[in-house]
Design a protein around this motif. Structure first.
Motif, PDB file in Angstrom:
ATOM      1  N   ASP A   1       0.841  -1.179   0.000  1.00  0.00           N
ATOM      2  CA  ASP A   1       0.000   0.000   0.000  1.00  0.00           C
ATOM      3  C   ASP A   1       0.888   1.246   0.000  1.00  0.00           C
ATOM      4  OD1 ASP A   1      -1.976   1.860   0.376  1.00  0.00           O
ATOM      5  OD2 ASP A   1      -2.632   1.135   2.326  1.00  0.00           O
ATOM      6  N   PRO A   2       0.680   2.186  -0.927  1.00  0.00           N
ATOM      7  CA  PRO A   2      -0.385   2.217  -1.935  1.00  0.00           C
ATOM      8  C   PRO A   2      -0.074   1.318  -3.128  1.00  0.00           C
ATOM      9  CG  PRO A   2       0.998   4.145  -2.176  1.00  0.00           C
ATOM     10  CD  PRO A   2       1.490   3.420  -0.953  1.00  0.00           C
ATOM     11  N   LYS A   3      -1.075   1.194  -3.999  1.00  0.00           N
ATOM     12  CA  LYS A   3      -0.948   0.325  -5.170  1.00  0.00           C
ATOM     13  C   LYS A   3      -0.185   0.989  -6.312  1.00  0.00           C
ATOM     14  CE  LYS A   3      -5.376  -2.173  -4.578  1.00  0.00           C
ATOM     15  NZ  LYS A   3      -5.891  -1.628  -3.329  1.00  0.00           N
ATOM     16  N   GLU A   4       0.140   2.246  -6.178  1.00  0.00           N
ATOM     17  CA  GLU A   4       0.689   3.040  -7.281  1.00  0.00           C
ATOM     18  C   GLU A   4       1.852   2.386  -8.025  1.00  0.00           C
ATOM     19  OE1 GLU A   4      -0.453   7.593  -6.002  1.00  0.00           O
ATOM     20  OE2 GLU A   4       1.606   6.917  -5.792  1.00  0.00           O
ATOM     21  N   PRO A   5       2.800   1.738  -7.349  1.00  0.00           N
ATOM     22  CA  PRO A   5       3.957   1.229  -8.104  1.00  0.00           C
ATOM     23  C   PRO A   5       3.763  -0.136  -8.748  1.00  0.00           C
ATOM     24  CG  PRO A   5       4.338   0.920  -5.760  1.00  0.00           C
ATOM     25  CD  PRO A   5       3.032   1.672  -5.889  1.00  0.00           C
ATOM     26  N   ARG A   6       2.538  -0.644  -8.803  1.00  0.00           N
ATOM     27  CA  ARG A   6       2.360  -1.972  -9.387  1.00  0.00           C
ATOM     28  C   ARG A   6       2.898  -2.090 -10.816  1.00  0.00           C
ATOM     29  NH1 ARG A   6      -3.445  -4.620  -7.572  1.00  0.00           N
ATOM     30  NH2 ARG A   6      -3.077  -4.609  -5.324  1.00  0.00           N
ATOM     31  N   PRO A   7       2.582  -1.158 -11.721  1.00  0.00           N
ATOM     32  CA  PRO A   7       3.040  -1.354 -13.107  1.00  0.00           C
ATOM     33  C   PRO A   7       4.549  -1.537 -13.256  1.00  0.00           C
ATOM     34  CG  PRO A   7       1.352   0.347 -13.009  1.00  0.00           C
ATOM     35  CD  PRO A   7       1.713   0.023 -11.596  1.00  0.00           C
ATOM     36  N   PRO A   8       5.397  -0.643 -12.724  1.00  0.00           N
ATOM     37  CA  PRO A   8       6.835  -0.831 -12.949  1.00  0.00           C
ATOM     38  C   PRO A   8       7.412  -2.040 -12.228  1.00  0.00           C
ATOM     39  CG  PRO A   8       6.486   0.968 -11.418  1.00  0.00           C
ATOM     40  CD  PRO A   8       5.141   0.594 -11.954  1.00  0.00           C
ATOM     41  N   ILE A   9       6.841  -2.390 -11.060  1.00  0.00           N
ATOM     42  CA  ILE A   9       7.374  -3.547 -10.337  1.00  0.00           C
ATOM     43  C   ILE A   9       6.967  -4.842 -11.034  1.00  0.00           C
ATOM     44  CG2 ILE A   9       7.384  -4.767  -8.119  1.00  0.00           C
ATOM     45  CD1 ILE A   9       6.850  -1.942  -6.851  1.00  0.00           C
ATOM     46  N   MET A  10       5.756  -4.863 -11.602  1.00  0.00           N
ATOM     47  CA  MET A  10       5.368  -6.015 -12.414  1.00  0.00           C
ATOM     48  C   MET A  10       6.318  -6.168 -13.602  1.00  0.00           C
ATOM     49  SD  MET A  10       1.201  -5.673 -12.392  1.00  0.00           S
ATOM     50  CE  MET A  10       0.906  -7.231 -13.219  1.00  0.00           C
ATOM     51  N   ARG A  11       6.699  -5.044 -14.185  1.00  0.00           N
ATOM     52  CA  ARG A  11       7.633  -5.092 -15.313  1.00  0.00           C
ATOM     53  C   ARG A  11       9.020  -5.543 -14.852  1.00  0.00           C
ATOM     54  NH1 ARG A  11       7.121  -3.571 -20.384  1.00  0.00           N
ATOM     55  NH2 ARG A  11       8.994  -3.141 -21.602  1.00  0.00           N
ATOM     56  N   LEU A  12       9.441  -5.055 -13.699  1.00  0.00           N
ATOM     57  CA  LEU A  12      10.728  -5.465 -13.134  1.00  0.00           C
ATOM     58  C   LEU A  12      10.761  -6.970 -12.892  1.00  0.00           C
ATOM     59  CD1 LEU A  12      13.498  -4.913 -11.812  1.00  0.00           C
ATOM     60  CD2 LEU A  12      12.261  -4.358  -9.694  1.00  0.00           C
TER      61      LEU A  12
ATOM     62  N   ALA B   1      12.004   1.189  -9.188  1.00  0.00           N
ATOM     63  CA  ALA B   1      11.793  -0.068  -9.906  1.00  0.00           C
ATOM     64  C   ALA B   1      12.432  -0.043 -11.287  1.00  0.00           C
ATOM     65  CB  ALA B   1      10.303  -0.366 -10.014  1.00  0.00           C
ATOM     66  N   LEU B   2      12.278   1.069 -12.006  1.00  0.00           N
ATOM     67  CA  LEU B   2      12.819   1.143 -13.361  1.00  0.00           C
ATOM     68  C   LEU B   2      14.336   1.247 -13.358  1.00  0.00           C
ATOM     69  CD1 LEU B   2      10.147   3.475 -15.020  1.00  0.00           C
ATOM     70  CD2 LEU B   2      10.343   0.992 -15.197  1.00  0.00           C
ATOM     71  N   GLU B   3      14.897   1.939 -12.368  1.00  0.00           N
ATOM     72  CA  GLU B   3      16.363   1.994 -12.284  1.00  0.00           C
ATOM     73  C   GLU B   3      16.941   0.631 -11.939  1.00  0.00           C
ATOM     74  OE1 GLU B   3      17.157   6.688 -11.181  1.00  0.00           O
ATOM     75  OE2 GLU B   3      17.156   5.210  -9.556  1.00  0.00           O
ATOM     76  N   LEU B   4      16.286  -0.095 -11.048  1.00  0.00           N
ATOM     77  CA  LEU B   4      16.733  -1.456 -10.753  1.00  0.00           C
ATOM     78  C   LEU B   4      16.624  -2.335 -12.000  1.00  0.00           C
ATOM     79  CD1 LEU B   4      15.248  -2.148  -7.203  1.00  0.00           C
ATOM     80  CD2 LEU B   4      17.672  -2.048  -7.837  1.00  0.00           C
ATOM     81  N   GLY B   5      15.579  -2.120 -12.794  1.00  0.00           N
ATOM     82  CA  GLY B   5      15.432  -2.871 -14.025  1.00  0.00           C
ATOM     83  C   GLY B   5      16.589  -2.643 -14.978  1.00  0.00           C
TER      84      GLY B   5
ATOM     85  N   LYS C   1       0.163  -3.779 -22.247  1.00  0.00           N
ATOM     86  CA  LYS C   1       1.452  -3.760 -22.941  1.00  0.00           C
ATOM     87  C   LYS C   1       2.592  -3.418 -21.996  1.00  0.00           C
ATOM     88  CE  LYS C   1      -0.137  -2.582 -27.609  1.00  0.00           C
ATOM     89  NZ  LYS C   1      -0.044  -1.595 -28.716  1.00  0.00           N
ATOM     90  N   PHE C   2       2.293  -2.640 -20.980  1.00  0.00           N
ATOM     91  CA  PHE C   2       3.350  -2.220 -20.058  1.00  0.00           C
ATOM     92  C   PHE C   2       3.812  -3.382 -19.188  1.00  0.00           C
ATOM     93  CE2 PHE C   2       5.258  -0.435 -16.316  1.00  0.00           C
ATOM     94  CZ  PHE C   2       5.948   0.685 -16.771  1.00  0.00           C
ATOM     95  N   TYR C   3       2.868  -4.084 -18.571  1.00  0.00           N
ATOM     96  CA  TYR C   3       3.288  -5.177 -17.701  1.00  0.00           C
ATOM     97  C   TYR C   3       3.320  -6.521 -18.422  1.00  0.00           C
ATOM     98  CZ  TYR C   3      -1.733  -6.290 -17.014  1.00  0.00           C
ATOM     99  OH  TYR C   3      -3.045  -6.631 -17.184  1.00  0.00           O
TER     100      TYR C   3
ATOM    101  N   LYS D   1      16.839  -1.060 -22.241  1.00  0.00           N
ATOM    102  CA  LYS D   1      15.825  -0.748 -23.245  1.00  0.00           C
ATOM    103  C   LYS D   1      14.444  -1.246 -22.841  1.00  0.00           C
ATOM    104  CE  LYS D   1      16.255  -4.856 -26.211  1.00  0.00           C
ATOM    105  NZ  LYS D   1      16.671  -5.355 -27.534  1.00  0.00           N
ATOM    106  N   HIS D   2      14.381  -2.195 -21.913  1.00  0.00           N
ATOM    107  CA  HIS D   2      13.090  -2.680 -21.436  1.00  0.00           C
ATOM    108  C   HIS D   2      12.459  -1.724 -20.429  1.00  0.00           C
ATOM    109  CE1 HIS D   2      14.621  -6.957 -22.467  1.00  0.00           C
ATOM    110  NE2 HIS D   2      13.892  -6.481 -23.453  1.00  0.00           N
ATOM    111  N   PHE D   3      13.225  -0.714 -20.007  1.00  0.00           N
ATOM    112  CA  PHE D   3      12.733   0.136 -18.923  1.00  0.00           C
ATOM    113  C   PHE D   3      12.737   1.626 -19.243  1.00  0.00           C
ATOM    114  CE2 PHE D   3      14.062  -3.843 -17.112  1.00  0.00           C
ATOM    115  CZ  PHE D   3      13.024  -4.148 -16.255  1.00  0.00           C
ATOM    116  N   PHE D   4      13.673   2.088 -20.061  1.00  0.00           N
ATOM    117  CA  PHE D   4      13.722   3.530 -20.316  1.00  0.00           C
ATOM    118  C   PHE D   4      13.751   3.903 -21.790  1.00  0.00           C
ATOM    119  CE2 PHE D   4      14.904   4.036 -15.845  1.00  0.00           C
ATOM    120  CZ  PHE D   4      14.148   5.148 -15.533  1.00  0.00           C
ATOM    121  N   VAL D   5      13.626   2.934 -22.682  1.00  0.00           N
ATOM    122  CA  VAL D   5      13.540   3.249 -24.103  1.00  0.00           C
ATOM    123  C   VAL D   5      12.129   2.937 -24.584  1.00  0.00           C
ATOM    124  CG1 VAL D   5      14.454   2.808 -26.392  1.00  0.00           C
ATOM    125  CG2 VAL D   5      15.997   2.819 -24.439  1.00  0.00           C
TER     126      VAL D   5
END
Length: 537
Positions: free
Chosen positions: A148-159, A513-517, A381-383, A524-528
């Motif tokens: 909680d909160p749910k906000e970071p779900r998308p990038p962590i799912m991608r990670l 999450a994206l920097e760890l990715g 498409k994101f996750y 390229k999977h995280f910032f391109v």
């Protein structure tokens, strides 16, 4: 050294006073008087209700210090409650985590010996440990968790996806309303908590929900409906304010909601009160349901549920005098051994009455094509939903023999056997955001299990001893006023933010999450691709 002893910038010496102003007022920060920089107006959203309502916040700032907050009148959800107003007090709380912290004493110690470290050191520790564990025990031995909160779900799912682990858990897969959502999808193919009554609604059923305590004006909608003559039926084991407000309150024994629903449906069938035309056109398995309900006479239903037989009959007749709608619980109904079926059974009542997509009944609003607003505006498409739902990934999940239907329907795995998974050596590392061990009914078992992990870290707003004591690292998360992502989503409308700079060295969850990715996988999977506009088309 504990996180609480970290000194803060002098501008944060003051702590906010008790909030007692109405939501139309602006709540001032004690830090506001300590600066004379340029004044400006900014906007954010509240994350105190799991971020789901995304109520709008307008704030006045001087330099990087927020002086006051109030309602964002242009936002579709523009009235702040006391929780929304308290976000300013939380922002400048002197106990906030402001810097990465690493443990120096062994796990299990009363004093973890947390000391400040740099982000470079923290990222290096995470990368080295996760890479080591992945090479030895496989990517699936690393669990990712979003609380909680749910906000970071998308990038962590991608990670998690590009790290290669199928073990992504969330507070929804532990204890929130996802099981109710599962019942809704099984009933009519998509999630829906129902619709609040409108001018054409003649009967309304509240299913295990205390509408009085819910945001977004639900209680005001209910009281206005009753004034118009709408009849209110509440099914809830608790004697809530909403139950006291109802025309009829049915209070079944815990876990017997499905039996009560069958008793109500039997009355509707026997007295020919259901919508035969709707049932014939849209409902599958009605004859089987009809036969199953035959044994649930009012008297037998009373024996099972404790609800008086006459009340069951009266409630069925009152609700059948529609058109009618309903409100389904957010959590409580599915927090027992028959949870999903309890919710499914209750949802069948408005179904056989034909209260679906009719004036005064339950509406199913549509979002723009391609937008999955449920789950914090997640884009498939994101996750990469196809990856998560592929058989190769599903077959590797630890919950496949534990919660079979959940495993089949949900991307999130169910981590309620986490102590057993850790003891069996199947989970070796834990990567958490907003983690609170008290989400489980026996938190001590989970706290003991965390000590046995090879490596664990968590990003959060505050240090909580019971949850964080045995982490190897704690990362400071930026708060709602300090984040760009995600937007507020309201059907076809979006609400971007204009944040202040994070205090100390706190970072947005998305950025972490994206920097760890980028470190653990190909950037390229995280910032391109992620930032390319074509990616969202």
């Amino acid at each position: 050294m504990t996180p609480q002893t970290i000194k803060r910038r002098s501008v944060l010496k003051g702590i906010l006073g008790t909030l007692s102003l109405p939501s139309t007022a602006f709540v001032k920060s004690a830090a506001a008087e300590e600066t004379s920089l340029d004044e400006w107006t900014g906007y954010s959203i509240c994350d105190n209700c799991n971020q789901v309502p995304s109520c709008g916040i307008k704030f006045k700032a001087c330099g990087n210090i927020i002086q006051s907050i109030g309602n964002w009148s242009e936002n579709p959800r523009h009235v702040l409650c006391s929780k929304g107003l308290s976000t300013l007090q939380r922002l400048y709380n002197p106990n906030r985590l402001l810097y990465p912290m690493k443990r120096t004493n062994p796990k299990g110690s009363d004093d973890p010996g947390f000391v400040r470290c740099s982000w470079d050191e923290a990222y290096r520790m995470i990368a080295e440990n996760l890479t080591r564990i992945k090479a030895k025990d496989g990517a699936d031995s690393v669990m990712f968790y979003i609380g909680d909160p749910k906000e970071p779900r998308p990038p962590i799912m991608r990670l998690a996806r590009y790290f290669g682990s199928v073990h992504l858990g969330t507070e929804s897969s532990v204890a929130c309303r996802a099981a109710c959502m599962q019942a809704e999808i099984l009933t009519w193919g998509r999630p829906s908590q129902g619709s609040m009554p409108n001018a054409k609604t003649k009967s309304f059923m509240v299913l295990a929900s205390n509408v009085w305590s819910r945001p977004l004006g639900w209680w005001q909608s209910l009281t206005a409906a009753k004034k118009r003559g709408c009849k209110i039926i509440v099914i809830d084991t608790r004697n809530t304010k909403t139950a006291q407000f109802a025309d009829i309150h049915l209070a079944p024994k815990v876990g017997t909601d499905a039996a009560l629903a069958m008793g109500i449906i039997r009355v509707l069938v026997k007295e020919n009160l259901y919508d035969k035309a709707f049932v014939d056109k849209w409902c599958h398995g009605f004859e089987e349901l009809k036969n199953y309900c035959e044994s649930f006479t009012p008297e037998r239903t009373e024996e099972i549920t404790g609800v008086p037989a006459q009340k069951i009959i009266d409630a069925a007749r009152m609700y059948a005098d529609g058109p009618g709608s309903f409100s389904l619980t957010s959590q409580s109904l599915t927090h027992n051994t028959n949870g999903v079926n309890n919710a499914r059974a209750l949802l069948l009542i408005p179904c056989i009455l034909g209260y679906i997509d009719v004036p005064g009944g339950v509406s199913f609003p549509l979002s723009p094509k391609g937008l999955q607003a449920c789950g914090m505006g997640l884009q498939p498409k994101f996750y990469e939903a196809k990856w998560w739902n592929a058989k190769a990934q599903k077959d590797r999940r630890l919950d496949k023999d534990f919660v079979l239907l959940w495993h089949d329907m949900m991307i999130m795995y169910n981590p309620n056997h986490l102590p057993e998974y850790i003891d069996a050596g199947k989970i070796k590392a834990f990567c958490g955001w907003g983690f609170n061990s008290f989400i489980w009914p026996q938190p001590q078992q989970y706290q003991e299990a965390l000590k046995k992990l090879d490596f664990a870290f968590c990003a959060d707003y505050f240090y909580r001893k019971e949850s964080h004591r045995d982490m190897d690292l704690i990362l400071p998360a930026a708060m709602n006023f300090e984040r760009y992502a995600p937007f507020g989503v309201y059907g076809s409308k979006f609400a971007p933010r204009t944040p202040v700079k994070p205090l100390g060295e706190a970072k947005e969850d998305w950025r972490i999450a994206l920097e760890l990715g980028c470190i653990l996988d190909d950037p390229k999977h995280f910032f391109v691709n992620v930032l390319c506009p074509k990616f969202f088309i």
